[in-house]
Design a protein around this motif. Structure first.
Motif, PDB file in Angstrom:
ATOM      1  N   ALA A  56      -0.814   6.604  -9.233  1.00 12.73           N
ATOM      2  CA  ALA A  56      -2.337   6.908  -9.514  1.00 12.73           C
ATOM      3  C   ALA A  56      -3.028   7.327  -8.037  1.00 12.73           C
ATOM      4  N   GLN A  57      -2.589   7.033  -6.871  1.00 13.97           N
ATOM      5  CA  GLN A  57      -3.015   7.381  -5.568  1.00 13.97           C
ATOM      6  C   GLN A  57      -3.255   8.918  -5.425  1.00 13.97           C
ATOM      7  N   PHE A  58      -2.564   9.353  -6.265  1.00 14.90           N
ATOM      8  CA  PHE A  58      -2.420  10.749  -6.245  1.00 14.90           C
ATOM      9  C   PHE A  58      -3.629  11.470  -7.013  1.00 14.90           C
ATOM     10  N   GLY A  59      -4.492  10.718  -7.690  1.00 14.14           N
ATOM     11  CA  GLY A  59      -5.481  11.088  -8.440  1.00 14.14           C
ATOM     12  C   GLY A  59      -6.770  10.159  -8.186  1.00 14.14           C
ATOM     13  N   GLU A  60      -7.628  10.111  -9.343  1.00 17.37           N
ATOM     14  CA  GLU A  60      -8.733   9.222  -9.124  1.00 17.37           C
ATOM     15  C   GLU A  60      -8.308   7.789  -9.295  1.00 17.37           C
ATOM     16  N   TYR A  61      -8.142   7.042  -8.351  1.00 22.96           N
ATOM     17  CA  TYR A  61      -7.593   5.689  -8.194  1.00 22.96           C
ATOM     18  C   TYR A  61      -8.823   4.741  -8.864  1.00 22.96           C
ATOM     19  N   PRO A 300       1.096  15.904  -2.153  1.00 26.00           N
ATOM     20  CA  PRO A 300       0.120  16.010  -1.190  1.00 26.00           C
ATOM     21  C   PRO A 300       0.073  14.620  -0.449  1.00 26.00           C
ATOM     22  N   ALA A 301      -0.289  14.843   0.832  1.00 25.92           N
ATOM     23  CA  ALA A 301      -0.549  13.772   1.921  1.00 25.92           C
ATOM     24  C   ALA A 301      -1.615  12.743   1.221  1.00 25.92           C
ATOM     25  N   LYS A 305       2.046   7.706  -0.023  1.00 29.50           N
ATOM     26  CA  LYS A 305       3.354   8.456   0.357  1.00 29.50           C
ATOM     27  C   LYS A 305       4.215   7.703   1.047  1.00 29.50           C
ATOM     28  N   ARG A 306       3.907   7.063   2.187  1.00 29.78           N
ATOM     29  CA  ARG A 306       4.699   6.248   3.005  1.00 29.78           C
ATOM     30  C   ARG A 306       5.527   5.035   2.383  1.00 29.78           C
ATOM     31  N   PRO A 307       4.362   4.356   1.502  1.00 27.33           N
ATOM     32  CA  PRO A 307       5.077   3.159   0.807  1.00 27.33           C
ATOM     33  C   PRO A 307       6.171   3.577  -0.103  1.00 27.33           C
TER      34      PRO A 307
END
Lengths: 320, 257
Positions: A56-61, A300-301, A305-307
């Motif tokens: 969900a972090q890749f959109g509106e969280y 996208p960054a 991404k890291r987790p």
């Protein structure tokens, strides 16, 4: 390293999900509530909610929206565990007595159905019909996968393709859908949620192959069941399929049945472990993992991404 | 109201439900589920009053029937089945049928009905646990929960479509059928939760001491029959198919000794 340490960034939201899971199993029936809580308190990796939140972090969280998907996915998983324990006649799960063992099969069936109903209630708080179509399709596929697993028991002539299709339905689909639905609930565009689905799919495949390798390589203490138990139960997994490519080994493996004793199983396990089948299975698991990591690079960054990368690597290195 | 529902409509919906339930592997391995035509009739009456296109209305009735079949299938897991494989597949079949209901309504983008039916399933399982684990205080509550197990899907579905006129009739009809089915199970030497409940709660009450369980059960069946016939008179005009069905049911039941 414990998996939970990898996603400590989301600790606050994961704690919220944990509390909401307890609310989700509140019931007018004290016994039903206790049975559900018994399962909940046994813990678990909560891998599905984690994937939902990270995707969900890749959109509106917005946690108030996203949590509904995270809860629904974990509840579906829980419901399936309760029914799986009836199917397997299991006495314990994660070291605790199962619902069917503490009460009976009837209680386990009702608890599983209750939890599944609760999951759909949460899910209907998500108004995007695409999310429902994808989840519903996945649920049906998972059920078919379990039926095929029973159909395929002791079918020694199955192919690696049969195995891969089976583990896709059994494990990879729900992880893929967790990633996809997290992104959909976060209102990402289609390109992103499709990629996250693939990421989850590859991770799920790698995870299950590793699980199947561990069934031969881990100790009884680590597994909580004797090594080689999958094969003795008739579940033909990747290491066994690779080993059966050697005719002499195939002749031994196809003799396995539910009455095969511990000593005979040890002999078979030894043969499989020294056939190169474990290494070949690791290679395939690694290939899926690499595909997952490759997909991740195309996204996208952001702080998810890291987790996600670390979870992927954790799965690759997991030993039990 | 709902008067145009006829045998053809029921047959049509039954065929849709059967097609949905058919799975090439499952159908060979486990007994094909029993589809209660009376339930189809009630559900069809509820959607018949809406403005929905016929095909859509039929799909909604089908979804509620899939939920009912899923619950009924899981009831079988608690009975002795012939083999381990059959038992395992019965668990999975119930889960599969639940998945089919969700998929059907998701495809129709009817989230409200998904929620309504999910709530019904939640309540039913709560009632079932309270019934089978004897969590209840007295025989009246026990009988009420037994009735709710039978009626909650239909009740919630009808409420969803604002079809409330037949509420008492539908719920009593389903309850009567359940009581008769429990009576038959008991007489055939099978486990009957009704008789287990009567044993436990009437002994607790001490009011019914001296009366045997069969006569208490008969009393409940007779009482339900009276309520059912009163409800039938109360609703006025009925679809002939429903009227015939009720009369046949009531007249068809005799207490075999």
């Amino acid at each position: 390293m414990k998996l939970k340490r990898l996603y400590s960034t989301f600790k606050y939201d994961l704690d919220l999900i944990e509390k909401e899971l307890e609310n989700a199993v509140c019931s007018n029936s004290t016994l039903l509530q206790n049975a559900s809580l018994q399962l909940l308190k046994a813990g678990g990796k909560r891998i599905r909610p984690v994937f939902v939140l990270l995707s969900a972090q890749f959109g509106e969280y917005k946690i108030d929206t996203i949590k509904n998907v995270a809860l629904a996915l974990e509840l579906i998983h829980m419901a399936s565990l309760v029914h799986d324990d009836v199917i397997d006649e299991a006495d314990t799960r994660r070291g605790r007595p199962t619902i069917n063992y503490t009460w009976d099969d009837r209680m386990a069936m009702y608890t599983g159905d209750f939890i599944f109903a609760r999951s759909l209630e949460y899910m209907t708080n998500i108004s995007n019909p695409i999310a429902h179509k994808k989840l519903a399709k996945a649920i049906v596929e998972v059920c078919i996968g379990e039926m095929v697993q029973i159909q395929d028991k002791f079918r020694f002539d199955q192919t690696i393709r049969d195995y891969l299709r089976r583990i896709k339905r059994k494990t990879a689909l729900l992880i893929a859908v967790s990633c996809e639905l997290g992104a959909i609930a976060g209102k990402t565009d289609e390109r992103i949620y499709r990629r996250l689905y693939k990421f989850g799919y590859y991770i799920g495949m790698s995870f299950q192959i590793t699980d199947d390798i561990l069934d031969f390589t881990a100790t009884e203490k680590e597994l909580g069941k004797p090594a080689g138990e999958d094969l003795r139960q008739g579940n033909i997994t990747l290491p066994a399929l690779y080993a059966m490519q050697i005719p002499e080994l195939k002749a031994e493996i196809i003799k396995v049945n539910e009455d095969t004793n511990k000593e005979e199983m040890q002999k078979i396990i030894h043969l499989i472990k020294h056939s190169g089948a474990i290494e070949k299975s690791h290679l395939l698991s690694r290939r899926y993992l690499d595909k997952a990591l490759h997909i991740l690079q195309e996204l996208p960054a952001n702080r998810a991404k890291r987790p996600l990368q670390e979870i992927a690597n954790y799965i690759g290195k997991r030993r039990h | 109201m709902g008067l145009c529902v006829n045998e053809q409509k029921i047959d049509l919906i039954k065929a849709i439900v059967e097609r949905k339930l058919h799975h090439h592997f499952l159908s060979k391995q486990i007994e094909f589920p029993v589809i209660d035509e009376d339930r189809i009739l009630m559900l069809a009456m509820a959607v018949n009053e809406t403005e929905l296109p016929d095909t859509q209305a039929d799909q909604y009735v089908t979804s509620a029937m899939l939920v009912q079949v899923a619950l009924d299938t899981h009831e079988k897991v608690t009975n002795p089945l012939s083999s381990m494989k059959e038992r395992q597949l019965t668990v999975l079949a119930g889960d599969y049928f639940s998945g089919l209901y969700y998929r059907l309504l998701a495809d129709h983008e009817n989230l409200d009905l998904i929620r309504t039916l999910a709530k019904a399933v939640k309540f039913i399982n709560e009632y079932k646990v309270s019934l089978y684990q004897f969590e209840l205080d007295d025989i009246d509550t026990f009988m009420l929960y037994l009735k709710r197990v039978e009626t909650t899907i239909i009740e919630q579905f009808c409420n969803h479509f604002n079809f409330v006129h037949y509420h008492s009739l539908f719920t009593e009809l389903l309850f009567f059928k359940r009581l008769v089915s429990e009576w038959e199970k008991y007489k055939n030497g099978h486990f009957s939760i009704l008789f287990e409940g009567l044993k436990r709660y009437t002994a607790q009450d001490r009011m019914e001491n001296g009366q045997n369980l069969e006569s208490i059960c008969q009393m409940y069946i007779e009482k339900s029959k009276t309520v059912l016939l009163e409800a039938m008179r109360g609703v006025g005009t009925l679809p002939s198919i429903l009227q015939t069905r009720i009369v046949d049911l009531v007249n068809g039941h005799h207490f075999a000794t």
